[in-house]
Design a protein around this motif. Structure first.
Motif, mmCIF file in Angstrom:
data_model
loop_
_atom_site.group_PDB
_atom_site.id
_atom_site.type_symbol
_atom_site.label_atom_id
_atom_site.label_comp_id
_atom_site.label_asym_id
_atom_site.label_seq_id
_atom_site.Cartn_x
_atom_site.Cartn_y
_atom_site.Cartn_z
ATOM 1 N N MET A 1 -4.518 6.944 -0.281
ATOM 2 C CA MET A 1 -3.906 8.061 -1.137
ATOM 3 C C MET A 1 -4.455 9.381 -0.928
ATOM 4 O O MET A 1 -3.472 10.245 -0.364
ATOM 5 C CB MET A 1 -3.622 7.646 -2.595
ATOM 6 C CG MET A 1 -3.095 8.605 -3.283
ATOM 7 S SD MET A 1 -4.209 10.270 -3.720
ATOM 8 C CE MET A 1 -5.376 9.671 -4.943
ATOM 9 N N VAL A 2 -5.700 9.281 -0.788
ATOM 10 C CA VAL A 2 -6.479 10.492 -0.468
ATOM 11 C C VAL A 2 -6.142 10.971 0.858
ATOM 12 O O VAL A 2 -5.666 12.063 1.309
ATOM 13 C CB VAL A 2 -7.824 10.263 -0.674
ATOM 14 C CG1 VAL A 2 -8.645 11.552 0.022
ATOM 15 C CG2 VAL A 2 -8.219 10.240 -2.148
ATOM 16 N N LEU A 3 -6.107 9.948 1.936
ATOM 17 C CA LEU A 3 -5.884 10.191 3.503
ATOM 18 C C LEU A 3 -4.377 10.523 3.661
ATOM 19 O O LEU A 3 -4.240 12.013 4.286
ATOM 20 C CB LEU A 3 -6.218 8.997 4.159
ATOM 21 C CG LEU A 3 -5.875 9.237 5.886
ATOM 22 C CD1 LEU A 3 -6.808 10.429 6.483
ATOM 23 C CD2 LEU A 3 -6.064 7.942 6.475
ATOM 24 N N ALA A 4 -3.503 10.212 2.907
ATOM 25 C CA ALA A 4 -2.198 10.594 2.997
ATOM 26 C C ALA A 4 -1.980 12.000 2.471
ATOM 27 O O ALA A 4 -1.267 12.692 3.076
ATOM 28 C CB ALA A 4 -1.163 9.523 2.285
ATOM 29 N N ARG A 5 -2.322 12.075 1.549
ATOM 30 C CA ARG A 5 -2.161 13.540 0.839
ATOM 31 C C ARG A 5 -2.702 14.772 1.911
ATOM 32 O O ARG A 5 -2.349 15.751 1.802
ATOM 33 C CB ARG A 5 -2.758 13.568 -0.836
ATOM 34 C CG ARG A 5 -1.767 12.678 -1.672
ATOM 35 C CD ARG A 5 -2.127 13.030 -3.132
ATOM 36 N NE ARG A 5 -1.717 14.216 -3.471
ATOM 37 C CZ ARG A 5 -1.914 14.842 -4.509
ATOM 38 N NH1 ARG A 5 -2.585 14.062 -5.675
ATOM 39 N NH2 ARG A 5 -1.742 16.080 -4.955
ATOM 40 N N MET B 1 0.731 -1.046 -0.093
ATOM 41 C CA MET B 1 0.026 -0.133 -0.197
ATOM 42 C C MET B 1 0.856 1.268 0.024
ATOM 43 O O MET B 1 0.633 2.052 -0.932
ATOM 44 C CB MET B 1 -0.963 -0.035 1.078
ATOM 45 C CG MET B 1 -1.943 1.289 1.261
ATOM 46 S SD MET B 1 -2.579 1.567 2.978
ATOM 47 C CE MET B 1 -1.158 1.681 4.022
ATOM 48 N N VAL B 2 1.778 1.217 0.938
ATOM 49 C CA VAL B 2 2.843 2.308 1.091
ATOM 50 C C VAL B 2 3.444 2.589 -0.407
ATOM 51 O O VAL B 2 3.570 3.849 -0.800
ATOM 52 C CB VAL B 2 3.747 2.222 2.170
ATOM 53 C CG1 VAL B 2 4.843 3.380 2.065
ATOM 54 C CG2 VAL B 2 2.851 2.383 3.646
ATOM 55 N N GLU B 3 4.056 1.432 -0.758
ATOM 56 C CA GLU B 3 4.866 1.636 -2.028
ATOM 57 C C GLU B 3 4.047 2.006 -3.416
ATOM 58 O O GLU B 3 4.739 2.851 -4.282
ATOM 59 C CB GLU B 3 5.857 0.413 -2.100
ATOM 60 C CG GLU B 3 6.695 0.007 -1.176
ATOM 61 C CD GLU B 3 7.970 1.304 -0.979
ATOM 62 O OE1 GLU B 3 8.304 1.999 -2.128
ATOM 63 O OE2 GLU B 3 8.316 1.665 0.231
ATOM 64 N N SER B 4 2.934 1.413 -3.570
ATOM 65 C CA SER B 4 2.189 1.467 -4.792
ATOM 66 C C SER B 4 1.157 2.625 -4.531
ATOM 67 O O SER B 4 0.840 3.309 -5.622
ATOM 68 C CB SER B 4 1.530 0.223 -5.295
ATOM 69 O OG SER B 4 0.617 -0.159 -4.229
ATOM 70 N N GLN B 5 0.537 3.127 -3.649
ATOM 71 C CA GLN B 5 -0.467 3.991 -3.224
ATOM 72 C C GLN B 5 -0.158 5.263 -2.794
ATOM 73 O O GLN B 5 -0.467 6.306 -3.187
ATOM 74 C CB GLN B 5 -1.700 3.329 -2.417
ATOM 75 C CG GLN B 5 -2.255 2.147 -3.060
ATOM 76 C CD GLN B 5 -3.476 1.568 -2.125
ATOM 77 O OE1 GLN B 5 -3.987 2.207 -1.625
ATOM 78 N NE2 GLN B 5 -3.172 0.087 -1.847
ATOM 79 N N ILE B 6 0.903 5.343 -2.010
ATOM 80 C CA ILE B 6 1.025 6.302 -1.321
ATOM 81 C C ILE B 6 2.445 7.142 -1.747
ATOM 82 O O ILE B 6 2.199 8.507 -2.189
ATOM 83 C CB ILE B 6 1.368 6.119 0.380
ATOM 84 C CG1 ILE B 6 0.007 5.869 0.850
ATOM 85 C CG2 ILE B 6 1.923 7.358 1.021
ATOM 86 C CD1 ILE B 6 -0.046 5.615 1.934
ATOM 87 N N PHE C 1 -6.372 18.945 -4.715
ATOM 88 C CA PHE C 1 -6.392 17.891 -5.667
ATOM 89 C C PHE C 1 -7.782 17.440 -6.072
ATOM 90 O O PHE C 1 -8.566 17.691 -5.157
ATOM 91 C CB PHE C 1 -5.161 16.865 -5.451
ATOM 92 C CG PHE C 1 -5.441 16.016 -4.286
ATOM 93 C CD1 PHE C 1 -6.245 14.875 -4.127
ATOM 94 C CD2 PHE C 1 -4.817 16.500 -3.150
ATOM 95 C CE1 PHE C 1 -6.601 14.176 -2.947
ATOM 96 C CE2 PHE C 1 -5.004 15.805 -1.893
ATOM 97 C CZ PHE C 1 -5.887 14.943 -1.898
ATOM 98 N N ASP C 2 -8.181 16.790 -7.275
ATOM 99 C CA ASP C 2 -9.367 15.998 -7.242
ATOM 100 C C ASP C 2 -9.526 14.879 -6.420
ATOM 101 O O ASP C 2 -8.591 14.110 -6.232
ATOM 102 C CB ASP C 2 -9.821 15.830 -8.702
ATOM 103 C CG ASP C 2 -9.885 17.123 -9.701
ATOM 104 O OD1 ASP C 2 -10.186 18.092 -8.960
ATOM 105 O OD2 ASP C 2 -9.801 16.815 -10.708
ATOM 106 N N ALA C 3 -10.633 14.494 -5.963
ATOM 107 C CA ALA C 3 -10.881 13.300 -5.081
ATOM 108 C C ALA C 3 -12.420 13.384 -4.846
ATOM 109 O O ALA C 3 -13.278 14.179 -4.706
ATOM 110 C CB ALA C 3 -10.173 13.574 -3.406
ATOM 111 N N GLY C 4 -12.646 12.029 -4.533
ATOM 112 C CA GLY C 4 -14.248 11.713 -4.231
ATOM 113 C C GLY C 4 -14.191 10.735 -2.969
ATOM 114 O O GLY C 4 -13.387 9.639 -3.082
ATOM 115 N N THR C 5 -15.219 10.832 -2.146
ATOM 116 C CA THR C 5 -15.539 10.062 -1.270
ATOM 117 C C THR C 5 -16.872 10.331 -0.801
ATOM 118 O O THR C 5 -17.603 11.405 -1.230
ATOM 119 C CB THR C 5 -14.610 10.080 -0.082
ATOM 120 O OG1 THR C 5 -14.562 8.970 0.818
ATOM 121 C CG2 THR C 5 -15.038 11.418 0.786
#
Length: 218
Positions: free
Chosen positions: A64-68, A10-15, A200-204
């Protein structure tokens, strides 16, 4: 399932691949076991790159959204943070690695109870979850250097901005529908005024209680 490997992936590929560079934040994502904060039946998908429903209308934000959002909020070791719509407290646990004190607030009492048990099991002693109305924040511990709203909103109550410290940062996602994403935004209080910046663009999923009142239409 090898959760440690899933967490690393998760960290390497998403964050790391999505403009998240803060080493302390990355270390927090590497150390907090996300699978503990989701229902047991969903632990196998705890590290997927999507918002994850955890019950009572609550969703864990896409990693990714939470990290950013957290990177934009810049929590520091002396900061007091408020995690709104905290659910079982995953973001609260992450913030506990970055800030001095963290309060998570949710009106979903069962999730709050579960979350406090998880935080205790992880021996996190600088964070706690409380049951309360999301739009009221938590005045008892205010002012906050960082406020994270875990979900999409159409509008934010003045009460939350009143609980921001000078120089404080509030991050959330505004808007978004089935036909288009919303926007991650950063609010900052400087000289008593509130500034806003699109990140950035994001949806939840939208949080109940944060919808704009419909205007009168002739």
């Amino acid at each position: 399932m090898d959760y440690a490997l899933a967490r690393l992936n998760m960290v390497e590929s998403q964050i790391r691949t999505n403009k998240v560079t803060d080493p302390d934040l990355i270390a927090a994502f590497e150390s907090v076991p996300r699978e503990l904060f989701v229902p047991k039946g969903k632990r196998g998908i705890a590290y997927t790159d999507e918002a994850l429903e955890i019950g009572e209308g609550r969703y864990m934000l896409e990693p990714m959204v939470l990290a950013r959002l957290l990177q934009a909020a810049m929590p520091g070791p002396a900061d007091v943070a408020l995690d709104l719509a905290c659910g079982t407290g995953y973001a609260t646990a992450l913030l506990s690695r970055l800030a001095s004190t963290v309060v998570g607030v949710d009106d979903a009492g069962e999730l709050v109870e579960q979350g406090n048990g998880i935080l205790s099991g992880l021996e996190i002693d600088n964070a706690a979850l409380v049951k309360g109305a999301l739009t009221a924040g938590y005045r008892k511990q205010a002012p906050y250097n960082v406020i994270l709203v875990n979900g999409a909103v159409e509008t934010l109550p003045d009460e939350l901005f009143a609980q921001l410290a000078e120089g404080g940062r509030l991050v959330t996602i505004e808007g978004g529908t089935a036909v288009g994403p919303g926007q991650a935004v950063l609010y900052e209080k400087l000289a008593g005024r509130i500034g806003r910046r699109i990140l950035f663009d994001a949806g939840t999923p939208m949080l109940a209680g944060f919808r704009r009142e419909p205007g009168f239409v002739f």
